[in-house]
Design an enzyme around this catalytic site. Structure first.
Site, PDB file in Angstrom:
ATOM      1  N   HIS A  13       8.458  32.842  37.534  1.00  0.00           N
ATOM      2  CA  HIS A  13       8.398  34.156  38.201  1.00  0.00           C
ATOM      3  C   HIS A  13       9.357  34.224  39.392  1.00  0.00           C
ATOM      4  CE1 HIS A  13       4.511  34.732  36.032  1.00  0.00           C
ATOM      5  NE2 HIS A  13       4.385  33.456  36.309  1.00  0.00           N
ATOM      6  N   LYS A  31      33.393  37.947  52.882  1.00  0.00           N
ATOM      7  CA  LYS A  31      32.811  37.867  51.531  1.00  0.00           C
ATOM      8  C   LYS A  31      33.527  36.901  50.598  1.00  0.00           C
ATOM      9  CE  LYS A  31      29.888  40.024  49.888  1.00  0.00           C
ATOM     10  NZ  LYS A  31      29.785  41.436  49.542  1.00  0.00           N
ATOM     11  N   SER A  89      36.406  40.489  49.363  1.00  0.00           N
ATOM     12  CA  SER A  89      36.162  41.923  49.422  1.00  0.00           C
ATOM     13  C   SER A  89      37.326  42.566  50.164  1.00  0.00           C
ATOM     14  CB  SER A  89      34.854  42.177  50.170  1.00  0.00           C
ATOM     15  OG  SER A  89      34.879  43.436  50.801  1.00  0.00           O
ATOM     16  N   GLU A 133      29.225  37.255  37.596  1.00  0.00           N
ATOM     17  CA  GLU A 133      28.794  38.660  37.492  1.00  0.00           C
ATOM     18  C   GLU A 133      29.407  39.352  36.275  1.00  0.00           C
ATOM     19  OE1 GLU A 133      28.500  40.679  41.648  1.00  0.00           O
ATOM     20  OE2 GLU A 133      30.039  39.134  41.759  1.00  0.00           O
TER      21      GLU A 133
END
Ligand code: ARG
Length: 460
Positions: A157, A284, A278, A291
């Site tokens: 979970h 970043k 970024s 992804e």
């Protein structure tokens, strides 16, 4: 308006928009090598059975090789008026060898031809994909070998559950990809069936020797029913299903890569070469590869729905709908290949932060099950022990501490069975050592599993 190879019974030319709509050349041109390979085998068989003369066969084979070169040198202009790759090659062949080129299509239809081409193509690609997946399994096993005894929290979970070996977690993915490879190997048997000779759907009046063609093309068997030969796309549906499951595996791994590389987890760092920055936030470093692989899973699942929907309710035998099978198939092959490749490279460029992983095991009561196991070892039933361990957790939550911070007096208020040896019992390292059930995270188990996998993959 060029004259169509099927134009005999038509008095009007094809509407321009229909011509464009009907054409599949932009997509199926990549089948050119398979198409030429299939045609050469067909020519050899026809010569062998005296359906055409040996000399004619020589000319046709020479011509087909010339066409291959022309395509590779970009000397052939693809155009919607010639519909598909089969027509383009036949047309180009005619330009090279003249009228004898018109003998190529004897005893053959584009229906069995396209089925053959896709099977030749997919046999090659399936082998490549199996090799790529095996390469990725090697990265997983290397990762496990290099960090054999690193401990991390195992989750259920997405809540910290029990400590596990990081290598055990990697080997879970090894198992997943092993099943993927098995599925592709199994599906390969159903791709490896030679349909040529079914012609349009009913077979042909020419004395074809399908067994001869099968041997030339190295197929395992000849298809048994001509109607099924031209209408069967089960192997495409199967292949995309298996690819979907493999992509889902990559996508689950990607989700973990994204989470683990976040500041919140900081379990891993992915090398600069496999991350991007970024355009606005200078700090970043984004896990784009993971992804994108996660995102591209959507394409492949979409392709599965496309092919299933395409085939659903199609009457036998060939229907033009089936021309639409190639885009989802090619896209699936391309996507799975690049995702596997990029993952294999990225995996060699990940740093493991074992201290962070270990630290995460010390908070969140990952030893609560083991406290219950401790009580069972002292003679209590598991259900009772579970409840007492739960009470200990509640007490700790109240006081903002962990189970191993409890004093022996506090433990005694919960059960008289608890002695000082409890502290050793609920240490993280001990928890791993005790997981000795076959397939569990115990040190020996995992070492054996890694060794076995390395052996299977021919790694040292
Ligand atoms: N381009 C077609 C396809 O990919 C080839 C078969 C066409 N057959 C036909 N009868 N129109 O399906």
């Amino acid at each position: 308006m060029s004259e169509k190879l099927w134009g005999g019974r038509f008095s009007l030319g094809t509407d321009e928009l229909v011509e464009e709509f009907n054409a599949s050349i932009d997509v199926d041109k990549r089948l050119y090598t398979s198409d030429i390979e299939g045609s050469i085998a067909h020519v050899k068989m026809m010569a062998n059975e005296s359906i055409i003369l040996q000399d004619e066969a020589k000319t046709l084979i020479f011509g087909l090789e010339e066409v291959r070169k022309k395509i590779e040198n970009n000397e052939i202009t693809f155009s919607a008026s010639l519909e598909d790759i089969h027509m383009h090659i036949e047309d180009a062949l005619g330009k090279v060898v003249g009228d004898v080129g018109k003998k190529l299509h004897t005893g053959r239809s584009r229906n069995d031809q396209v089925a053959l081409d896709v099977r030749i193509y997919l046999k090659k690609e399936t082998r490549i994909i199996i090799d790529l997946l095996t390469g990725f399994q090697k990265s997983l096993v290397r990762m496990a070998q290099n960090h054999q005894d690193v401990i991390m929290p195992g989750y259920t979970h997405l809540q910290r559950a029990q400590p596990v070996l990081f290598s055990h977690h990697m080997m879970a993915y090894y198992e997943m990809f092993k099943r993927d490879i098995d599925r592709f190997e199994d599906c390969f048997k159903r791709i490896d069936v030679m349909p040529l000779g079914a012609a349009a759907l009913a077979g042909t009046t020419y004395p074809l020797n399908r067994e001869f063609t099968r041997q030339v093309l190295s197929f395992a068997k000849v298809s048994d029913n001509s109607i099924d030969s031209v209408s069967d796309r089960d192997f495409v549906m199967e292949f995309i299903s298996h690819a979907s499951i493999a992509m889902i595996h990559f996508s689950r791994l990607s989700e973990e890569m994204v989470l683990w590389s976040s500041s919140e987890f900081s379990f891993i760092s992915i090398s600069d070469a496999f991350t991007t920055g970024s355009s606005i936030m200078p700090q970043k470093k984004n896990p784009d590869v993971a992804e994108l692989v996660r995102g591209k899973t959507g394409r492949v699942l979409g392709n599965l729905i496309t092919i299933l929907t395409l085939m659903k309710s199609l009457p036998l035998a060939y229907n033009k709908d089936m021309q639409e099978d190639k885009e989802p198939l090619f896209d699936t092959v391309d996507t799975l290949k690049i995702c596997t490749d990029v993952y294999t490279r990225m995996f060699g460029n990940i740093t493991i932060h074992k201290d962070r992983m270990y630290a995460a095991c010390t908070k969140g009561f990952l030893n609560a099950t083991d406290l219950a196991d401790y009580l069972v070892s002292k003679g209590m039933t598991f259900r009772k022990a579970h409840s007492i361990s739960g009470k200990a957790v509640a007490l700790c939550l109240d006081q903002g501490k962990e189970l191993n911070d409890m004093t022996i007096e506090e433990f005694k208020t919960l059960s008289e069975l608890i002695e000082k040896d409890v502290y050793g019992f609920i240490e993280i390292d001990k928890m791993i050592s005790r997981r000795i059930s076959y397939g569990g995270t115990g040190y020996d188990n995992v070492r054996k599993a890694v060794l076995k996998a390395a052996g299977e993959l021919g790694l040292k």
